[in-house]
Design a protein around this motif. Structure first.
Motif, PDB file in Angstrom:
ATOM      1  N   VAL A 139       0.869  -1.177   0.000  1.00 39.96           N
ATOM      2  CA  VAL A 139       0.000   0.000   0.000  1.00 39.96           C
ATOM      3  C   VAL A 139       0.905   1.227   0.000  1.00 39.96           C
ATOM      4  O   VAL A 139       1.826   1.325   0.817  1.00 39.96           O
ATOM      5  CB  VAL A 139      -0.928   0.019   1.229  1.00 39.96           C
ATOM      6  CG1 VAL A 139      -1.663   1.357   1.331  1.00 39.96           C
ATOM      7  CG2 VAL A 139      -1.930  -1.125   1.149  1.00 39.96           C
ATOM      8  N   ILE A 140       0.677   2.142  -0.935  1.00 39.63           N
ATOM      9  CA  ILE A 140       1.490   3.347  -1.026  1.00 39.63           C
ATOM     10  C   ILE A 140       1.002   4.345   0.027  1.00 39.63           C
ATOM     11  O   ILE A 140      -0.152   4.778  -0.024  1.00 39.63           O
ATOM     12  CB  ILE A 140       1.404   3.983  -2.428  1.00 39.63           C
ATOM     13  CG1 ILE A 140       1.681   2.927  -3.502  1.00 39.63           C
ATOM     14  CG2 ILE A 140       2.369   5.153  -2.543  1.00 39.63           C
ATOM     15  CD1 ILE A 140       3.012   2.229  -3.380  1.00 39.63           C
ATOM     16  N   PRO A 141       1.830   4.697   0.994  1.00 43.42           N
ATOM     17  CA  PRO A 141       1.394   5.563   2.095  1.00 43.42           C
ATOM     18  C   PRO A 141       0.834   6.893   1.601  1.00 43.42           C
ATOM     19  O   PRO A 141       1.399   7.529   0.706  1.00 43.42           O
ATOM     20  CB  PRO A 141       2.687   5.778   2.902  1.00 43.42           C
ATOM     21  CG  PRO A 141       3.554   4.610   2.546  1.00 43.42           C
ATOM     22  CD  PRO A 141       3.240   4.299   1.116  1.00 43.42           C
ATOM     23  N   ASN A 142      -0.298   7.278   2.183  1.00 44.05           N
ATOM     24  CA  ASN A 142      -0.936   8.577   1.933  1.00 44.05           C
ATOM     25  C   ASN A 142      -1.431   8.759   0.505  1.00 44.05           C
ATOM     26  O   ASN A 142      -1.784   9.874   0.119  1.00 44.05           O
ATOM     27  CB  ASN A 142       0.024   9.731   2.273  1.00 44.05           C
ATOM     28  CG  ASN A 142       0.522   9.666   3.695  1.00 44.05           C
ATOM     29  OD1 ASN A 142      -0.259   9.410   4.613  1.00 44.05           O
ATOM     30  ND2 ASN A 142       1.818   9.865   3.886  1.00 44.05           N
ATOM     31  N   ARG A 143      -1.476   7.690  -0.279  1.00 39.33           N
ATOM     32  CA  ARG A 143      -1.920   7.824  -1.673  1.00 39.33           C
ATOM     33  C   ARG A 143      -3.200   7.037  -1.956  1.00 39.33           C
ATOM     34  O   ARG A 143      -3.755   7.130  -3.042  1.00 39.33           O
ATOM     35  CB  ARG A 143      -0.813   7.360  -2.632  1.00 39.33           C
ATOM     36  CG  ARG A 143       0.512   8.081  -2.438  1.00 39.33           C
ATOM     37  CD  ARG A 143       0.459   9.496  -2.927  1.00 39.33           C
ATOM     38  NE  ARG A 143       0.641   9.539  -4.364  1.00 39.33           N
ATOM     39  CZ  ARG A 143       0.649  10.651  -5.079  1.00 39.33           C
ATOM     40  NH1 ARG A 143       0.459  11.800  -4.489  1.00 39.33           N
ATOM     41  NH2 ARG A 143       0.837  10.612  -6.375  1.00 39.33           N
ATOM     42  N   ARG A 144      -3.629   6.221  -1.010  1.00 38.48           N
ATOM     43  CA  ARG A 144      -4.887   5.479  -1.100  1.00 38.48           C
ATOM     44  C   ARG A 144      -4.916   4.483  -2.257  1.00 38.48           C
ATOM     45  O   ARG A 144      -5.960   4.211  -2.821  1.00 38.48           O
ATOM     46  CB  ARG A 144      -6.082   6.440  -1.182  1.00 38.48           C
ATOM     47  CG  ARG A 144      -6.268   7.305   0.066  1.00 38.48           C
ATOM     48  CD  ARG A 144      -7.540   8.116  -0.012  1.00 38.48           C
ATOM     49  NE  ARG A 144      -8.705   7.255  -0.102  1.00 38.48           N
ATOM     50  CZ  ARG A 144      -9.922   7.680  -0.452  1.00 38.48           C
ATOM     51  NH1 ARG A 144     -10.106   8.953  -0.760  1.00 38.48           N
ATOM     52  NH2 ARG A 144     -10.938   6.836  -0.508  1.00 38.48           N
ATOM     53  N   PHE A 145      -3.776   3.957  -2.632  1.00 37.26           N
ATOM     54  CA  PHE A 145      -3.769   2.856  -3.586  1.00 37.26           C
ATOM     55  C   PHE A 145      -2.656   1.886  -3.233  1.00 37.26           C
ATOM     56  O   PHE A 145      -1.761   2.187  -2.439  1.00 37.26           O
ATOM     57  CB  PHE A 145      -3.656   3.334  -5.041  1.00 37.26           C
ATOM     58  CG  PHE A 145      -2.347   3.985  -5.403  1.00 37.26           C
ATOM     59  CD1 PHE A 145      -1.227   3.225  -5.685  1.00 37.26           C
ATOM     60  CD2 PHE A 145      -2.247   5.364  -5.499  1.00 37.26           C
ATOM     61  CE1 PHE A 145      -0.025   3.819  -6.052  1.00 37.26           C
ATOM     62  CE2 PHE A 145      -1.056   5.976  -5.864  1.00 37.26           C
ATOM     63  CZ  PHE A 145       0.059   5.193  -6.138  1.00 37.26           C
ATOM     64  N   GLY A 146      -2.730   0.710  -3.823  1.00 34.87           N
ATOM     65  CA  GLY A 146      -1.726  -0.303  -3.549  1.00 34.87           C
ATOM     66  C   GLY A 146      -1.755  -1.396  -4.593  1.00 34.87           C
ATOM     67  O   GLY A 146      -2.469  -1.294  -5.605  1.00 34.87           O
ATOM     68  N   PHE A 147      -0.978  -2.457  -4.348  1.00 35.27           N
ATOM     69  CA  PHE A 147      -0.838  -3.554  -5.301  1.00 35.27           C
ATOM     70  C   PHE A 147      -0.879  -4.888  -4.573  1.00 35.27           C
ATOM     71  O   PHE A 147      -0.388  -5.006  -3.453  1.00 35.27           O
ATOM     72  CB  PHE A 147       0.494  -3.446  -6.051  1.00 35.27           C
ATOM     73  CG  PHE A 147       0.644  -2.173  -6.820  1.00 35.27           C
ATOM     74  CD1 PHE A 147       0.224  -2.087  -8.130  1.00 35.27           C
ATOM     75  CD2 PHE A 147       1.187  -1.050  -6.221  1.00 35.27           C
ATOM     76  CE1 PHE A 147       0.346  -0.905  -8.836  1.00 35.27           C
ATOM     77  CE2 PHE A 147       1.317   0.136  -6.916  1.00 35.27           C
ATOM     78  CZ  PHE A 147       0.892   0.211  -8.229  1.00 35.27           C
ATOM     79  N   VAL A 148      -1.464  -5.864  -5.232  1.00 36.99           N
ATOM     80  CA  VAL A 148      -1.463  -7.233  -4.723  1.00 36.99           C
ATOM     81  C   VAL A 148      -0.942  -8.140  -5.825  1.00 36.99           C
ATOM     82  O   VAL A 148      -1.452  -8.102  -6.950  1.00 36.99           O
ATOM     83  CB  VAL A 148      -2.873  -7.707  -4.320  1.00 36.99           C
ATOM     84  CG1 VAL A 148      -2.802  -9.116  -3.735  1.00 36.99           C
ATOM     85  CG2 VAL A 148      -3.513  -6.750  -3.337  1.00 36.99           C
ATOM     86  N   THR A 149       0.066  -8.941  -5.513  1.00 36.76           N
ATOM     87  CA  THR A 149       0.557  -9.939  -6.459  1.00 36.76           C
ATOM     88  C   THR A 149       0.164 -11.319  -5.956  1.00 36.76           C
ATOM     89  O   THR A 149       0.524 -11.710  -4.843  1.00 36.76           O
ATOM     90  CB  THR A 149       2.085  -9.867  -6.611  1.00 36.76           C
ATOM     91  OG1 THR A 149       2.437  -8.573  -7.112  1.00 36.76           O
ATOM     92  CG2 THR A 149       2.585 -10.924  -7.590  1.00 36.76           C
ATOM     93  N   PHE A 150      -0.599 -12.030  -6.770  1.00 37.24           N
ATOM     94  CA  PHE A 150      -1.030 -13.385  -6.449  1.00 37.24           C
ATOM     95  C   PHE A 150      -0.080 -14.394  -7.090  1.00 37.24           C
ATOM     96  O   PHE A 150       0.688 -14.062  -7.995  1.00 37.24           O
ATOM     97  CB  PHE A 150      -2.449 -13.628  -6.966  1.00 37.24           C
ATOM     98  CG  PHE A 150      -3.517 -12.854  -6.241  1.00 37.24           C
ATOM     99  CD1 PHE A 150      -4.201 -13.414  -5.182  1.00 37.24           C
ATOM    100  CD2 PHE A 150      -3.832 -11.559  -6.625  1.00 37.24           C
ATOM    101  CE1 PHE A 150      -5.189 -12.705  -4.507  1.00 37.24           C
ATOM    102  CE2 PHE A 150      -4.817 -10.835  -5.965  1.00 37.24           C
ATOM    103  CZ  PHE A 150      -5.500 -11.410  -4.902  1.00 37.24           C
ATOM    104  N   SER A 151      -0.170 -15.638  -6.646  1.00 39.05           N
ATOM    105  CA  SER A 151       0.678 -16.679  -7.227  1.00 39.05           C
ATOM    106  C   SER A 151       0.152 -17.160  -8.572  1.00 39.05           C
ATOM    107  O   SER A 151       0.896 -17.756  -9.352  1.00 39.05           O
ATOM    108  CB  SER A 151       0.790 -17.872  -6.266  1.00 39.05           C
ATOM    109  OG  SER A 151      -0.483 -18.468  -6.055  1.00 39.05           O
ATOM    110  N   ARG A 152      -1.130 -16.888  -8.857  1.00 38.70           N
ATOM    111  CA  ARG A 152      -1.732 -17.311 -10.126  1.00 38.70           C
ATOM    112  C   ARG A 152      -2.629 -16.200 -10.653  1.00 38.70           C
ATOM    113  O   ARG A 152      -3.262 -15.474  -9.888  1.00 38.70           O
ATOM    114  CB  ARG A 152      -2.573 -18.586  -9.940  1.00 38.70           C
ATOM    115  CG  ARG A 152      -1.801 -19.787  -9.462  1.00 38.70           C
ATOM    116  CD  ARG A 152      -2.735 -20.967  -9.232  1.00 38.70           C
ATOM    117  NE  ARG A 152      -3.385 -21.406 -10.464  1.00 38.70           N
ATOM    118  CZ  ARG A 152      -4.418 -22.252 -10.492  1.00 38.70           C
ATOM    119  NH1 ARG A 152      -4.937 -22.710  -9.368  1.00 38.70           N
ATOM    120  NH2 ARG A 152      -4.944 -22.616 -11.650  1.00 38.70           N
TER     121      ARG A 152
END
Length: 215
Positions: A139-152
């Protein structure tokens, strides 16, 4: 069942009872359409744990739309199913104008925006883990977005289909595929007055570069 690439499926079905497998789901969806090709109930590869969602492929997206309309408000084993189109989120729908961007799609990384102001890595991980094995969360601090990397990629698509437009506290989050731009820009390179203007496109077009790279 047929071994079909996940991007070839047209419909996402969530909240599936754990007693329902591929054959039972196929029997169910065929009650609403004569144009079903195949379906797949998602399980963890490592444990065979039922993940509670699946995908259906039709002969054409138009048949998928017809089936979705017929299956709305469908309750199976006491659980209302969550049904929506999957094909708007798959690479098969990317048009020629986006062909260059399509090459940069990361197979199993999701860009999540409109998070709550206090969201943490652990919060985002908690949203993601019910959909399959998670490799990394940022999660990018103070920017209200982020990323999730799954295995598939299948897990990532399930997360996108279910969570895009989902209300969390007082916000409605948005999910899409993350991809890497050749002209990636880091936050410090924006003037402060530009930060707010760029927020809407920053994560989806540029921020994959902020994620730790595997060694």
């Amino acid at each position: 069942m047929l071994n079909v690439a996940i991007d070839k499926y047209h419909v996402y079905i969530g909240c599936i009872h754990n007693s329902i497998g591929d054959e039972q789901l196929l029997t169910l969806v065929k009650c609403f359409s004569d144009h079903v090709r195949c379906c797949k109930v998602m399980r963890k590869l490592s444990t065979e744990t039922h993940l509670g969602y699946g995908f259906v492929q039709y002969e054409d997206p138009a048949y998928a739309d017809e089936a979705i309309a017929k299956m709305q408000n469908l309750v199976v084993k006491g659980i209302p199913l969550y049904i929506r189109a999957a094909y708007p989120f798959t690479s098969t729908t990317i048009n020629d104008r986006d062909e260059e961007e399509a090459k940069d799609i990361k197979n199993a990384t999701v860009y999540v925006s409109e998070l709550t102001a206090t969201a943490t890595d652990n919060d985002l991980r908690a949203y993601a883990e019910p959909f399959g094995d998670v490799e990394h969360v940022t999660v990018i601090p103070n920017r209200r977005f982020g990323f999730v990397t799954f295995s598939r990629r299948e897990y990532a698509l399930g997360f996108i289909c279910h969570m895009d437009g989902w209300q969390v506290e007082d916000t409605i989050i948005a999910c899409s595929w993350a991809y890497q731009s050749r002209t990636a820009t880091l936050p410090g390179q924006f003037e402060s007055s530009e930060n707010e203007k760029q927020d809407a496109i920053f994560g989806q077009r540029y921020s994959y570069d902020l994620m730790p790279k595997k060694k």
